[in-house]
Design a protein around this motif. Sequence first.
Motif, PDB file in Angstrom:
ATOM      1  N   PRO A 294      13.314 -32.589  50.473  1.00 56.21           N
ATOM      2  CA  PRO A 294      13.080 -31.079  51.092  1.00 56.21           C
ATOM      3  C   PRO A 294      11.708 -30.665  50.606  1.00 56.21           C
TER       4      PRO A 294
ATOM      5  N   ARG B 181      35.339 -30.161  55.290  1.00 57.23           N
ATOM      6  CA  ARG B 181      36.281 -29.081  55.919  1.00 57.23           C
ATOM      7  C   ARG B 181      37.692 -29.847  55.440  1.00 57.23           C
ATOM      8  N   LEU B 182      38.031 -30.906  55.461  1.00 54.98           N
ATOM      9  CA  LEU B 182      39.507 -31.222  55.366  1.00 54.98           C
ATOM     10  C   LEU B 182      39.839 -31.530  53.710  1.00 54.98           C
TER      11      LEU B 182
ATOM     12  N   ARG C 113      15.559 -22.572  42.044  1.00 50.72           N
ATOM     13  CA  ARG C 113      15.462 -23.831  40.920  1.00 50.72           C
ATOM     14  C   ARG C 113      15.473 -23.373  39.595  1.00 50.72           C
TER      15      ARG C 113
ATOM     16  N   PRO D 107      40.551 -25.826  53.118  1.00 49.30           N
ATOM     17  CA  PRO D 107      40.777 -27.488  53.330  1.00 49.30           C
ATOM     18  C   PRO D 107      41.953 -28.069  52.887  1.00 49.30           C
TER      19      PRO D 107
ATOM     20  N   PHE E 271      21.213 -27.715  57.812  1.00 50.47           N
ATOM     21  CA  PHE E 271      20.439 -28.287  56.713  1.00 50.47           C
ATOM     22  C   PHE E 271      20.786 -27.834  55.459  1.00 50.47           C
ATOM     23  N   ALA E 272      21.357 -26.418  55.485  1.00 50.58           N
ATOM     24  CA  ALA E 272      21.981 -25.907  54.101  1.00 50.58           C
ATOM     25  C   ALA E 272      23.217 -25.271  54.597  1.00 50.58           C
ATOM     26  N   PRO E 273      24.004 -24.950  53.327  1.00 51.62           N
ATOM     27  CA  PRO E 273      25.512 -24.490  53.704  1.00 51.62           C
ATOM     28  C   PRO E 273      25.571 -23.156  54.156  1.00 51.62           C
TER      29      PRO E 273
ATOM     30  N   ALA F  42      17.758 -27.755  46.917  1.00 52.05           N
ATOM     31  CA  ALA F  42      16.517 -27.995  48.213  1.00 52.05           C
ATOM     32  C   ALA F  42      15.993 -26.711  48.591  1.00 52.05           C
TER      33      ALA F  42
ATOM     34  N   ASP G  17      31.864 -29.991  48.221  1.00 52.69           N
ATOM     35  CA  ASP G  17      30.911 -28.987  48.686  1.00 52.69           C
ATOM     36  C   ASP G  17      29.900 -29.498  49.744  1.00 52.69           C
ATOM     37  N   TYR G  18      29.275 -28.691  50.526  1.00 54.38           N
ATOM     38  CA  TYR G  18      28.451 -29.060  51.478  1.00 54.38           C
ATOM     39  C   TYR G  18      27.177 -29.924  50.944  1.00 54.38           C
TER      40      TYR G  18
ATOM     41  N   GLN H 168      32.246 -28.849  40.111  1.00 55.93           N
ATOM     42  CA  GLN H 168      32.926 -30.136  40.290  1.00 55.93           C
ATOM     43  C   GLN H 168      33.562 -30.748  39.318  1.00 55.93           C
TER      44      GLN H 168
ATOM     45  N   GLY I 105      33.856 -35.100  41.969  1.00 57.05           N
ATOM     46  CA  GLY I 105      33.411 -35.108  43.279  1.00 57.05           C
ATOM     47  C   GLY I 105      34.074 -33.703  43.997  1.00 57.05           C
ATOM     48  N   ILE I 106      35.281 -32.902  43.577  1.00 55.37           N
ATOM     49  CA  ILE I 106      35.811 -31.775  44.215  1.00 55.37           C
ATOM     50  C   ILE I 106      35.080 -30.743  43.534  1.00 55.37           C
ATOM     51  N   GLY I 107      34.872 -29.777  44.417  1.00 57.30           N
ATOM     52  CA  GLY I 107      34.480 -28.421  43.920  1.00 57.30           C
ATOM     53  C   GLY I 107      33.097 -28.186  44.493  1.00 57.30           C
ATOM     54  N   GLY I 108      32.517 -27.073  44.101  1.00 58.10           N
ATOM     55  CA  GLY I 108      31.170 -26.675  44.593  1.00 58.10           C
ATOM     56  C   GLY I 108      30.275 -27.269  43.700  1.00 58.10           C
ATOM     57  N   ALA I 109      28.858 -27.228  44.347  1.00 58.43           N
ATOM     58  CA  ALA I 109      27.742 -27.684  43.450  1.00 58.43           C
ATOM     59  C   ALA I 109      26.766 -26.660  42.841  1.00 58.43           C
TER      60      ALA I 109
END
Lengths: 453, 232
Positions: free
Chosen positions: A37, A405-406, B92, B132, B68-70, B99, A410-411, B160, B163-167
Motif C-alpha cells: 500500500p 460473503r458466504l 496504524r 454469511p 481496495f478496502a472494506p 493498509a 474478514d475482507y 479471528q 481464519g474466521i472473524g474480523g481482522a
Amino acid sequence: MHYQSHKIALNFYTAALLLFLVQVVVGIIAALQFMWPDFFILNFNTIRTLHINALVVWLLMGMMGATYYVIPEESETELWSIPLAHVQFWATVLTVSAVIIGYIVMGLNPQANIEILGTRLLNEGREYIEAPRWADILIVVSILLFLLNNFMTVLKTKKFTAVQGVLLGGLTFLALMYLPGMFYTKSMVLDQFWWWWVVHLWVEGSWELIAAALLAFMLHKLLKADVRVLAKWMYIEVGLVLFTGILGLGHHYYWIGTPRYWLWVGGVFSSLEPVPLLLMVWDAFRTTRETRGVVENKVGLHLTVAHAIFNFVGAGLWGVVHTLPQVNKWTHGTQITTAHGHLAFYGAYVLLIVAMIYVTLPSIRGVRQFRQSGGYQAFWWMTISMIFIVIPITGAGMVQTYLERLLGLDYVTVKASYNLWFWIFRALFGVGFLVGVLIMVKDFFTLGKKPVS
Amino acid sequence: MSTNAAKNLFIFGSLLCFAVLIILTIDTIGKLDERAPEITEEVNAGKKVWHKYDCIGCHTILGNGSYFAPDMTKTTDRKPKEYLKKFILDPRSIKPDSAMPKLGLSEDEAGKLIAFLEWISKVDTNDWPPQPILALSIAGRTAIAGQVLFQKYDCVACHQIRGIGGAAGPDLTYIGLKRPDIQWHIKHLRNPESVIPDSAMPRFDDLLEDELRDEQIEKELKELAEFLITLK
C-alpha cells in the motif's frame, strides 16, 4: 477527400493516447499498491482517481476526435469553424491538466481540498465524477462548443445521414446525462441514485449509441458496405440498447436504499442488455462476409470486429453473470465488478477508439498503404494482457464472494492472504498491457510517414 | 422492417422507456425518507467529511466505490465506535499492518464521520449485505460457556480464530499459548488499557446491553477467559 478539419481529429487522438499512457502507468502503480500500500508517494485513492478519470477523459477525447473526423466526411464539407474547434481542444486540455494537478495536490495534502461555495475545490470525492464543480462547468461549456460546431457543420450542407444522427444524438444525450451529477444531496442514497444516472446512462446508454454509430461508419468506410442496410441494423441496435439499458439502470438500485421493485425492473431489463451487443457482433460479421472486394486496411477491420466481440464479452457476458439480484446479492461490491469493469471498458470503448484511430489515421495522413504490423502487435499485446488481467480479478472475486460473503471471513484477510497470487498476476500482465500501449503510441506517431517496403 | 420503421421504433421506444424511468424516479424519491432515519446536521457534516477525504477512492459504501478496502455500509453495527474513532484518527497505531494511512482527520471530523456511518448502517438496503451462511450455522451450535459468550458479545467482529472473524483486532488462534494466565484475561477484558496501553478494545462493561449483577459479570469474565486459554 482530404479535409483541414481532420487535423483537429489528430489533435484529439494525440491527447487521448497520451492520457491512455498515463492511465496504464498509474494502473500498474495501483496494482502494486494492492500488495504494498505504501509503494508510491500518492495513496491508492489518488492513484485510482487518476486511473479512472484518465480513462473517462481519454475515451471522451477519442470520441470527440472521431466525431471531428466523421462529421466533415459524412457532410462532405469542412467544419463550421476550425478556429473554434482549436479553442475547444486547448480549453479541454487546460481544464483536464488543472484537474489532474488538483488531484495530485489533494493527494499530497488532503487539507487543501477546502470547501468553497458548498463544493470541494480539488476533488468532489465521488467516484468517476471526482472533478470539482468549477471543472464540471468548464467541461459542459467545452462539450456545448463541440456540439455547436458539429451541428452547425451538418446544417451547413443539410446532408443528414443516419450515422451523423445517432452519433450526435448520443453525444447530446451524453452531455445531458452529465447534469444529474452536478448538485449536492444530503442523503447518500439520493447521491448514489443520481450518480448512477450519470455513470450508467453514459456507459450503458449514450456511449453505446456512439459505439453503434462509429461501428456503422467504420464498416462502411472499410468495406464500402451498403449504407441503407448498415443504417437499418444500427437503428435496431441502438433501439435495443436503450430499451434494455434505460430501465436496466435498475440493477444498480437493488441494495442502495431504494424500493424493492427495482429488483424486478433491474433484473428483467438488464438481463437483456447483452442482446444488442450480440447483434453488433453479428452485424460486423455479416457485413464483412457479404461485402466482396479487397480490403486495404486489414488491421482497421480486424480491430473493428475485435471491438464488437469484446464489447459483447466484456460488457455483455461479464455483466450479465452477476446482474440477477439473486446472484448480485452475494457479488455486489466484490472484485467481480472490477473484472467486469476492466473487460467492459476495454472491449466496448478502448478498442472502439483504437479501431477508429486505425480506420481514420491513414486518411488523415493521406496514405492508402501503410505498415500494418504495429497495429496487430499492439492489439495482441493489449488483448492477451487484458484477458490475463481479467481472469485473475475474476478469480479473486469468486474467492472473495465465497470466503467473505458466504463464509464470513474478514475482507482484509481475504484480500491480503487468499487473493495474493491474483494480485501478482494482475500486476505482471499490467506491464504486458503497457508494452502494447507503447507499441501503439509509437505506431501512431509514425504511421504513414515512411514508405511501405 | 424498413429503415424508417427501425428509426421510429428507436426514437419512440426510447422516449417511452425514459418516461417510465422518470415516473419510477419520482416514486422512488418519494419513498426514500421512510427507508432511512432523519438526516441531522451532524450526519450531513459527516457526509461532507466522507467526500473531503475521497474515502470512496479506497472503500465501497452501499457496495459502490473502490474495492481496495472494506465496505462501510454496516460498519458501525459490528465495530465499537471507540475503536472506529481511534482507528480513523491513526490507523496504524491501532493495527500496525493496516493498509490505511493517517489522513489527518481532526477529532471533530472523525466524530461526524462516525455519525454519518451510523446513519448509513440504518438505511433499509433490502437486506444487503446478506448474513454469511457459516455465521448463521454456527449460531445454533452447542459449545462451552465461554464460546457462547464469545459469540454473544460478537467478539468475532474484530478477532479471528482459525481464519474466521474480523481482522480489526489481534488474531486469537494461539492466544492460549501467548497468554496462558486466566487472571490476565479477566483483567484485560474488564479494562483493556490497564494491561495494553492505548488499546482500542472496548471495556467489557461497554459491551453489555442489559444491566448485569456483579456476580454475573464475574462469572461471564471467568468463562470467557477459560475459553480464551483453550485456544492453542
